[in-house]
Design a protein around this motif. Structure first.
Motif, PDB file in Angstrom:
ATOM      1  N   HIS A 210       1.179  -1.109  -0.436  1.00  0.00           N
ATOM      2  CA  HIS A 210       0.413  -0.187  -0.223  1.00  0.00           C
ATOM      3  C   HIS A 210       0.871   0.937  -0.006  1.00  0.00           C
ATOM      4  O   HIS A 210       0.510   2.042  -0.769  1.00  0.00           O
ATOM      5  N   LEU A 211       2.265   1.213   0.751  1.00  0.00           N
ATOM      6  CA  LEU A 211       2.596   2.772   0.566  1.00  0.00           C
ATOM      7  C   LEU A 211       3.567   2.596  -0.586  1.00  0.00           C
ATOM      8  O   LEU A 211       4.376   3.453  -1.063  1.00  0.00           O
ATOM      9  N   GLY A 212       3.826   1.841  -1.451  1.00  0.00           N
ATOM     10  CA  GLY A 212       4.416   2.147  -2.813  1.00  0.00           C
ATOM     11  C   GLY A 212       6.007   1.364  -3.631  1.00  0.00           C
ATOM     12  O   GLY A 212       6.089   0.560  -3.547  1.00  0.00           O
ATOM     13  N   PHE A 213       5.699   0.144  -2.032  1.00  0.00           N
ATOM     14  CA  PHE A 213       7.469  -0.703  -2.023  1.00  0.00           C
ATOM     15  C   PHE A 213       7.102  -1.769  -3.422  1.00  0.00           C
ATOM     16  O   PHE A 213       5.996  -2.658  -3.506  1.00  0.00           O
ATOM     17  N   GLY A 214       7.805  -1.797  -4.069  1.00  0.00           N
ATOM     18  CA  GLY A 214       8.055  -2.394  -5.785  1.00  0.00           C
ATOM     19  C   GLY A 214       6.599  -1.641  -6.993  1.00  0.00           C
ATOM     20  O   GLY A 214       6.991  -2.276  -7.450  1.00  0.00           O
ATOM     21  N   SER A 215       6.485  -1.297  -6.174  1.00  0.00           N
ATOM     22  CA  SER A 215       5.302  -0.418  -7.698  1.00  0.00           C
ATOM     23  C   SER A 215       4.444   0.620  -7.064  1.00  0.00           C
ATOM     24  O   SER A 215       5.527   1.359  -5.684  1.00  0.00           O
ATOM     25  N   LYS A 216       4.308   2.379  -7.973  1.00  0.00           N
ATOM     26  CA  LYS A 216       3.788   3.227  -7.704  1.00  0.00           C
ATOM     27  C   LYS A 216       2.606   3.198  -6.621  1.00  0.00           C
ATOM     28  O   LYS A 216       2.004   2.563  -6.360  1.00  0.00           O
ATOM     29  N   MET A 217       2.918   4.267  -5.284  1.00  0.00           N
ATOM     30  CA  MET A 217       1.645   4.145  -4.515  1.00  0.00           C
ATOM     31  C   MET A 217       0.342   4.568  -4.804  1.00  0.00           C
ATOM     32  O   MET A 217       0.178   6.019  -6.037  1.00  0.00           O
ATOM     33  N   VAL A 218      -0.801   4.323  -4.535  1.00  0.00           N
ATOM     34  CA  VAL A 218      -2.002   5.303  -5.149  1.00  0.00           C
ATOM     35  C   VAL A 218      -2.250   6.267  -4.353  1.00  0.00           C
ATOM     36  O   VAL A 218      -1.337   6.270  -2.753  1.00  0.00           O
ATOM     37  N   GLU A 219      -2.821   7.536  -4.920  1.00  0.00           N
ATOM     38  CA  GLU A 219      -2.918   8.455  -4.659  1.00  0.00           C
ATOM     39  C   GLU A 219      -3.451   8.580  -3.003  1.00  0.00           C
ATOM     40  O   GLU A 219      -3.504   8.855  -2.053  1.00  0.00           O
ATOM     41  N   SER A 220      -4.940   7.875  -2.709  1.00  0.00           N
ATOM     42  CA  SER A 220      -5.568   7.758  -1.784  1.00  0.00           C
ATOM     43  C   SER A 220      -4.515   7.110  -0.513  1.00  0.00           C
ATOM     44  O   SER A 220      -4.976   7.111   0.652  1.00  0.00           O
ATOM     45  N   ASP A 221      -3.513   6.305  -1.004  1.00  0.00           N
ATOM     46  CA  ASP A 221      -2.279   6.008   0.323  1.00  0.00           C
ATOM     47  C   ASP A 221      -1.255   6.444   0.687  1.00  0.00           C
ATOM     48  O   ASP A 221      -0.858   6.637   1.592  1.00  0.00           O
ATOM     49  N   ARG A 222      -1.190   8.314   0.241  1.00  0.00           N
ATOM     50  CA  ARG A 222      -0.151   8.791   0.373  1.00  0.00           C
ATOM     51  C   ARG A 222      -0.604   9.724   1.794  1.00  0.00           C
ATOM     52  O   ARG A 222       0.197   9.320   2.664  1.00  0.00           O
ATOM     53  N   CYS A 223      -1.662  10.072   1.975  1.00  0.00           N
ATOM     54  CA  CYS A 223      -1.979  10.372   3.710  1.00  0.00           C
ATOM     55  C   CYS A 223      -1.526   9.623   4.389  1.00  0.00           C
ATOM     56  O   CYS A 223      -0.829   9.980   5.883  1.00  0.00           O
ATOM     57  N   PHE A 224      -1.019   8.223   4.215  1.00  0.00           N
ATOM     58  CA  PHE A 224      -0.521   6.918   5.694  1.00  0.00           C
ATOM     59  C   PHE A 224       0.871   6.710   5.178  1.00  0.00           C
ATOM     60  O   PHE A 224       1.167   5.947   6.079  1.00  0.00           O
ATOM     61  N   ALA A 225       1.074   7.448   4.511  1.00  0.00           N
ATOM     62  CA  ALA A 225       3.006   7.301   4.208  1.00  0.00           C
ATOM     63  C   ALA A 225       3.812   7.619   5.183  1.00  0.00           C
ATOM     64  O   ALA A 225       5.423   7.635   5.307  1.00  0.00           O
ATOM     65  N   ASP A 226       3.479   8.751   6.525  1.00  0.00           N
ATOM     66  CA  ASP A 226       4.037   9.523   7.128  1.00  0.00           C
ATOM     67  C   ASP A 226       4.323   8.807   8.260  1.00  0.00           C
ATOM     68  O   ASP A 226       3.318   7.998   8.360  1.00  0.00           O
TER      69      ASP A 226
END
Length: 105
Positions: free
Chosen positions: A89-105
């Protein structure tokens, strides 16, 4: 119970019985809740409902911590799966989905 074929109203009905993590007719500290959350997790993954998918993984991990004190292979496998889901969900191995960006921090 096939996750791929679960209608939304059935999912809501099963979550009521499985307690959604708080209380209900059979839960939340019952082995059937763990199985239910596993199936609903798979369904959420297929429906791309990532936040709900993460919640089901958290409910399973919390249940297993209480149900199997000490070292537990079941909990270890669930935590490994939870880590895989979070990394994906954080994009490891692929591009992060926009809806998951708020959980990246």
């Amino acid at each position: 119970l096939k996750s791929a074929n679960m209608p939304e109203q059935d999912r809501a009905h099963y979550l009521f019985f499985g307690a959604s993590g708080t209380s209900g007719p059979i839960g939340p500290q019952h082995w059937m809740c763990d199985r239910l959350w596993s199936h609903i997790h798979d369904w959420y993954a297929q429906e791309n409902r990532r936040e709900d998918q993460r919640k089901m993984m958290q409910l399973r991990a919390e249940f297993q911590r209480k149900a199997y004190p000490g070292l537990s292979g079941q909990l270890a496998w669930t935590l490994e799966m939870q880590g895989d889901v979070l990394m994906r969900h954080l994009g490891f191995g692929s591009k992060m989905v926009e809806s998951d960006r708020c959980f990246a921090d």
